[in-house]
Design an enzyme around this catalytic site. Structure first.
Site, PDB file in Angstrom:
ATOM      1  N   LYS A  46       2.984  13.865   6.909  1.00 34.18           N
ATOM      2  CA  LYS A  46       3.628  13.937   5.598  1.00 34.18           C
ATOM      3  C   LYS A  46       4.221  12.571   5.273  1.00 34.18           C
ATOM      4  O   LYS A  46       4.804  11.916   6.140  1.00 34.18           O
ATOM      5  CB  LYS A  46       4.736  15.004   5.610  1.00 34.18           C
ATOM      6  CG  LYS A  46       5.601  15.031   4.365  1.00 34.18           C
ATOM      7  CD  LYS A  46       6.665  16.106   4.473  1.00 34.18           C
ATOM      8  CE  LYS A  46       7.698  16.007   3.355  1.00 34.18           C
ATOM      9  NZ  LYS A  46       7.107  16.091   2.023  1.00 34.18           N
ATOM     10  N   ARG A  61       8.706   5.825   3.322  1.00 36.21           N
ATOM     11  CA  ARG A  61       7.257   5.613   3.319  1.00 36.21           C
ATOM     12  C   ARG A  61       6.816   4.761   4.518  1.00 36.21           C
ATOM     13  O   ARG A  61       7.579   3.937   5.027  1.00 36.21           O
ATOM     14  CB  ARG A  61       6.827   4.918   2.025  1.00 36.21           C
ATOM     15  CG  ARG A  61       6.950   5.786   0.773  1.00 36.21           C
ATOM     16  CD  ARG A  61       6.372   5.079  -0.434  1.00 36.21           C
ATOM     17  NE  ARG A  61       6.546   5.842  -1.655  1.00 36.21           N
ATOM     18  CZ  ARG A  61       5.745   6.841  -2.038  1.00 36.21           C
ATOM     19  NH1 ARG A  61       4.710   7.186  -1.286  1.00 36.21           N
ATOM     20  NH2 ARG A  61       5.984   7.483  -3.168  1.00 36.21           N
ATOM     21  N   ASN A  62       5.574   4.988   4.925  1.00 38.54           N
ATOM     22  CA  ASN A  62       4.929   4.201   5.983  1.00 38.54           C
ATOM     23  C   ASN A  62       5.661   4.289   7.328  1.00 38.54           C
ATOM     24  O   ASN A  62       5.556   3.393   8.165  1.00 38.54           O
ATOM     25  CB  ASN A  62       4.794   2.734   5.558  1.00 38.54           C
ATOM     26  CG  ASN A  62       4.042   2.583   4.263  1.00 38.54           C
ATOM     27  OD1 ASN A  62       3.004   3.220   4.060  1.00 38.54           O
ATOM     28  ND2 ASN A  62       4.559   1.756   3.359  1.00 38.54           N
ATOM     29  N   ARG A  63       6.424   5.365   7.492  1.00 36.36           N
ATOM     30  CA  ARG A  63       7.181   5.600   8.740  1.00 36.36           C
ATOM     31  C   ARG A  63       8.259   4.536   8.986  1.00 36.36           C
ATOM     32  O   ARG A  63       8.769   4.420  10.086  1.00 36.36           O
ATOM     33  CB  ARG A  63       6.246   5.693   9.951  1.00 36.36           C
ATOM     34  CG  ARG A  63       5.277   6.881   9.902  1.00 36.36           C
ATOM     35  CD  ARG A  63       6.052   8.201   9.845  1.00 36.36           C
ATOM     36  NE  ARG A  63       5.199   9.371   9.974  1.00 36.36           N
ATOM     37  CZ  ARG A  63       4.774  10.116   8.955  1.00 36.36           C
ATOM     38  NH1 ARG A  63       5.104   9.773   7.719  1.00 36.36           N
ATOM     39  NH2 ARG A  63       4.043  11.175   9.145  1.00 36.36           N
ATOM     40  N   LEU A  64       8.610   3.779   7.955  1.00 33.58           N
ATOM     41  CA  LEU A  64       9.690   2.797   8.079  1.00 33.58           C
ATOM     42  C   LEU A  64      10.999   3.469   7.651  1.00 33.58           C
ATOM     43  O   LEU A  64      11.626   3.115   6.649  1.00 33.58           O
ATOM     44  CB  LEU A  64       9.391   1.559   7.239  1.00 33.58           C
ATOM     45  CG  LEU A  64       8.173   0.744   7.706  1.00 33.58           C
ATOM     46  CD1 LEU A  64       7.959  -0.462   6.799  1.00 33.58           C
ATOM     47  CD2 LEU A  64       8.349   0.286   9.152  1.00 33.58           C
TER      48      LEU A  64
END
Length: 213
Positions: free
Chosen positions: A9, A190-193
């Protein structure tokens, strides 16, 4: 396994910057808690609680957060349960609240103490009668032969307290308080950051900083 590994997700609802973090982690928790309470989250007080005995082997389960203030976070259980026995051996624990609707989680680590008996009495008296009877009946975490053991015991204590308006709290049941040494606020990005702001107790005060996701 392939289908599971493909589940993902993207988190994009909000951000959490260190400059916006309250200097007091309990006030920051109150802000997030009130936001969660206003967001129609089911069982927003459901939390994972991790403990370990002297053997160092961790165990975890879901319990319900039943109170919080600047002294810590409170939950209730059977003192003779698996977690109760581990806490007697090693009085430290970790907890996590995860609010997926807000893409947020709060992690807490700290020392655990029993709350005063009077406080446990007061909370026990506020519980529904069925929950009170359940606490009397269940030898939590112990092996039992079958469900009939519980059903028969429930019938017995139901008869014993029929018509009673007050059921005494059993001595093996009560509350614990997690006194935090660390509190972390996690906001999905977003982007796992992801945003991770960690508070560490330093004597009577706290300091906070950003962690890499």
């Amino acid at each position: 396994m392939k289908e599971i590994s493909a589940i993902r997700k993207e988190y994009a609802l909000q951000s959490f910057d260190e400059k916006d973090a309250n200097d007091n982690p309990f006030l920051q928790f109150e802000i997030w808690w009130q936001h969660a309470a206003a967001s129609a989250i089911e069982e927003l007080n459901a939390m994972s609680l991790a403990t370990a005995g002297t053997d160092g082997k961790p165990s975890a389960r879901i319990v319900l957060l039943k109170g919080y203030d600047e002294d810590g976070f409170i939950f209730y259980t059977n003192y003779e349960s698996h977690k109760g026995r581990e806490l007697a051996e090693n009085p430290f624990a970790a907890m996590i609240l995860f609010w997926k609707e807000l893409e947020r989680q709060v992690r807490v680590e700290g020392r655990v103490v029993k709350i005063p008996s009077a406080d446990s009495d007061e909370y026990f008296a506020s519980r529904p009668k069925g929950s009170q009877l359940g606490a009397l009946v269940s030898p939590q975490s112990q092996v039992i032969k079958n469900r009939d053991v519980l059903v028969n015991k429930l019938e017995e204590v139901t008869g014993k307290y029929e018509g009673e308006t007050s059921i005494p709290r059993p001595p093996h049941w009560g509350g614990y308080r997690i006194i935090p040494s660390m509190i972390e606020f996690w906001q999905g990005r977003r982007n796992r950051l992801h945003d991770r702001i960690q508070y560490l107790r330093k004597g009577e005060s706290w300091e906070h900083h950003r962690l890499a996701p």
